[in-house]
Design an enzyme around this catalytic site. Structure first.
Site, PDB file in Angstrom:
ATOM      1  N   LYS A   1     -14.371  -5.808   2.018  1.00 44.37           N
ATOM      2  CA  LYS A   1     -14.664  -5.658   0.731  1.00 44.37           C
ATOM      3  C   LYS A   1     -13.331  -4.972  -0.036  1.00 44.37           C
ATOM      4  O   LYS A   1     -12.892  -5.343  -1.363  1.00 44.37           O
ATOM      5  CB  LYS A   1     -15.615  -4.740   0.378  1.00 44.37           C
ATOM      6  CG  LYS A   1     -16.237  -4.675  -1.018  1.00 44.37           C
ATOM      7  CD  LYS A   1     -15.497  -3.523  -2.033  1.00 44.37           C
ATOM      8  CE  LYS A   1     -16.096  -3.443  -3.512  1.00 44.37           C
ATOM      9  NZ  LYS A   1     -15.472  -2.553  -4.121  1.00 44.37           N
TER      10      LYS A   1
ATOM     11  N   ASP B   1     -11.464 -19.487  -8.570  1.00 43.82           N
ATOM     12  CA  ASP B   1     -12.827 -19.440  -8.083  1.00 43.82           C
ATOM     13  C   ASP B   1     -12.921 -18.417  -7.099  1.00 43.82           C
ATOM     14  O   ASP B   1     -12.930 -18.643  -5.703  1.00 43.82           O
ATOM     15  CB  ASP B   1     -13.391 -20.848  -7.610  1.00 43.82           C
ATOM     16  CG  ASP B   1     -14.919 -20.746  -7.124  1.00 43.82           C
ATOM     17  OD1 ASP B   1     -15.499 -19.646  -7.083  1.00 43.82           O
ATOM     18  OD2 ASP B   1     -15.504 -21.633  -7.216  1.00 43.82           O
TER      19      ASP B   1
HETATM   20  C1  MEV Z   1     -13.896   0.659  -2.842  1.00 42.72           C
HETATM   21  O1  MEV Z   1     -13.949  -0.362  -3.865  1.00 42.72           O
HETATM   22  C2  MEV Z   1     -13.281   0.007  -1.542  1.00 42.72           C
HETATM   23  C3  MEV Z   1     -13.201   0.798  -0.265  1.00 42.72           C
HETATM   24  O2  MEV Z   1     -14.436   1.175   0.204  1.00 42.72           O
HETATM   25  C4  MEV Z   1     -12.706   0.214   0.596  1.00 42.72           C
HETATM   26  C5  MEV Z   1     -12.575   0.739   2.146  1.00 42.72           C
HETATM   27  O3  MEV Z   1     -13.488   1.465   2.656  1.00 42.72           O
HETATM   28  O4  MEV Z   1     -11.748   0.338   3.063  1.00 42.72           O
HETATM   29  C6  MEV Z   1     -12.466   2.151  -0.657  1.00 42.72           C
END
Ligand code: MEV
Length: 435
Positions: free
Chosen positions: A279, A295
């Protein structure tokens, strides 16, 4: 209040807002005010935005930010990013600055093949179907000539068309599986148009084939659609530097480089961590994808499917060899620099200009490098001070805005929270105290 309505799309914009403010709000006037406040004073520009979608009633702002100093394949890029999460652009810029001093990002497009499928059911003899497929294949190419003409003049088109037997997984299920080169376009419309034409030709040409053991009724077309899983539309970006150089970046953390390697090992064995890890990568990737009119839902879906090959894992990799720290990201990215909203949305056009109008492969290199920088930034915080310190510092302004803080109050808050923990309740207490 009844929320059921017939013919909503037929109402004018003003009528839609009127209906909404009556049906969803006690105080419809303030809703109306907010919605109209976001209209652009330039009516042509507003019309352009209204026409991007059905039932548009206002505009939805997201920050359009800049992450400078991205050295990618020996060229410096100033990268536009569209994202609401306060610490993302700061983290990307900070990473870019470090890697600029350490050779920059090396990025390469491994392949750029796109995929589409016609899913159909067939109830007859497999051998006859194969015979029919070989008969109809030239007609599939022929029938899409009008659609592919322009794409071919740009160097793209249909690469291959195959028949896939999926009957072992679902009774009677087959696919026409086609691969495409869409050059600088993401190509969704092009691919889907080709596929729908394939489906029609495939069904109709049964009459031409004129075989007593093959009838149109034996074929049932289910659907024709591109695939957002594009494992052969692949890009890789990497960075490397001496371990000593990396450790200098975080002198208070013992074995900083090794800790990053461990963090990725953890993501590779634990899905809860892997999803969050990826993420963080997508924070950067989506932000550039949105800014450049791409997209991001397609990119997200494809990236996570790619990360799940056998077992869901980290999209990035890190290792140390001969005292050199290597860090890389490989993922599929179907992006375009022409078509879609790229030639329509003024900010998208501007974003592409900021990137010096890259072609789609160059944009793949840029986006992958930003994803890697983002991952580096997140891991850097996570294995050292923790994520909240930087995150809440960036979020401080949002918390202050929640309390309608004046510019003067904001200035004192910045000074006060320099060496203090930013939390929602600490900010609330601070505001109460100074007021
Ligand atoms: C937050 O938007 C993204 C993180 O959680 C990514 C990660 O944990 O590697 C900080």
């Amino acid at each position: 209040m009844s929320k059921e309505i017939k013919g909503f799309s037929k109402l004018t914009k003003k009528e839609k807002i009127e209906w909404l403010s009556k049906s969803c709000f006690k105080d419809g006037d303030s809703a109306k005010k907010i919605l109209t406040q976001y209209w652009n004073i330039d009516s042509n520009l507003q019309k352009l935005h209204d026409e991007f979608s059905e039932n548009t009633i206002s505009n939805y702002y997201l920050p359009f930010a800049i992450a400078p100093n991205f050295l990618i394949n020996n060229k410096i890029y100033t990268v536009p990013m569209t994202i609401e999460e306060s610490s993302v652009v700061a983290a990307a810029s900070k990473s870019a600055k470090f890697w600029m001093k350490n050779g920059g990002f090396k990025a390469e497009v491994i392949d750029s093949e796109k995929i589409g499928q016609v899913h159909f059911l067939f109830s007859g003899d497999k051998k006859i179907l194969l015979e029919y497929f070989n008969f109809v294949k030239p007609y599939l190419f022929e029938s899409t000539k009008e659609i592919t003409k322009k794409m071919e003049s740009r160097g793209g088109g249909i690469n291959s068309i195959e028949l896939i037997d999926k009957t072992s997984e679902l009774d009677g299920y087959y696919q026409i599986f086609a691969t495409f080169n869409t050059v600088d376009a993401m190509g969704a419309n092009f691919i889907n148009s080709c596929l729908e034409e394939f489906a029609e030709t495939f069904y109709k040409s049964v009459l031409k084939f004129n075989h007593r053991e093959l009838k149109q009724k034996d074929i049932e077309i289910i659907m024709s659609i591109l695939s957002n899983f594009v494992p052969k539309c692949l890009v890789k970006s990497s960075v490397s530097c001496r371990v000593t150089e990396l450790n200098k970046l975080e002198p208070e953390t013992k074995n900083f480089a090794e800790k990053i390697v461990r963090a990725i090992e953890i993501a590779n064995i634990d899905i809860y961590r892997a999803v969050t890890h990826n993420k963080g990568i997508m924070n950067g990737i989506d932000a550039v994808a949105i800014a450049t009119g791409n997209d991001f839902r397609a990119i997200e879906a494809g990236a996570h499917a790619y990360a799940s090959d056998g077992k869901y894992k980290s999209l990035s990799r890190a290792y140390i060899n001969n005292d050199i720290f290597y860090f890389e990201l490989k993922l599929p990215l179907a992006v375009g620099t022409v078509g879609g909203v790229t030639n329509l949305h003024p900010l998208v056009k501007l974003a592409l200009q900021i990137l010096e109008n890259p072609n789609s492969k160059e944009l793949m290199n840029i986006i992958a490098s930003v994803g890697l920088a983002q991952n580096f930034g997140a891991l850097r915080s996570l294995v050292t001070s923790g994520i909240q310190k930087g995150h809440m510092k960036m979020h401080l302004t949002n918390l202050l805005n929640k309390h309608n803080a004046s510019e003067k109050e904001k200035e004192s808050a910045l000074i006060y929270f320099k060496d203090k923990l930013v939390t929602s309740s600490n900010v609330e207490n601070f505001i109460k105290k100074i007021r």
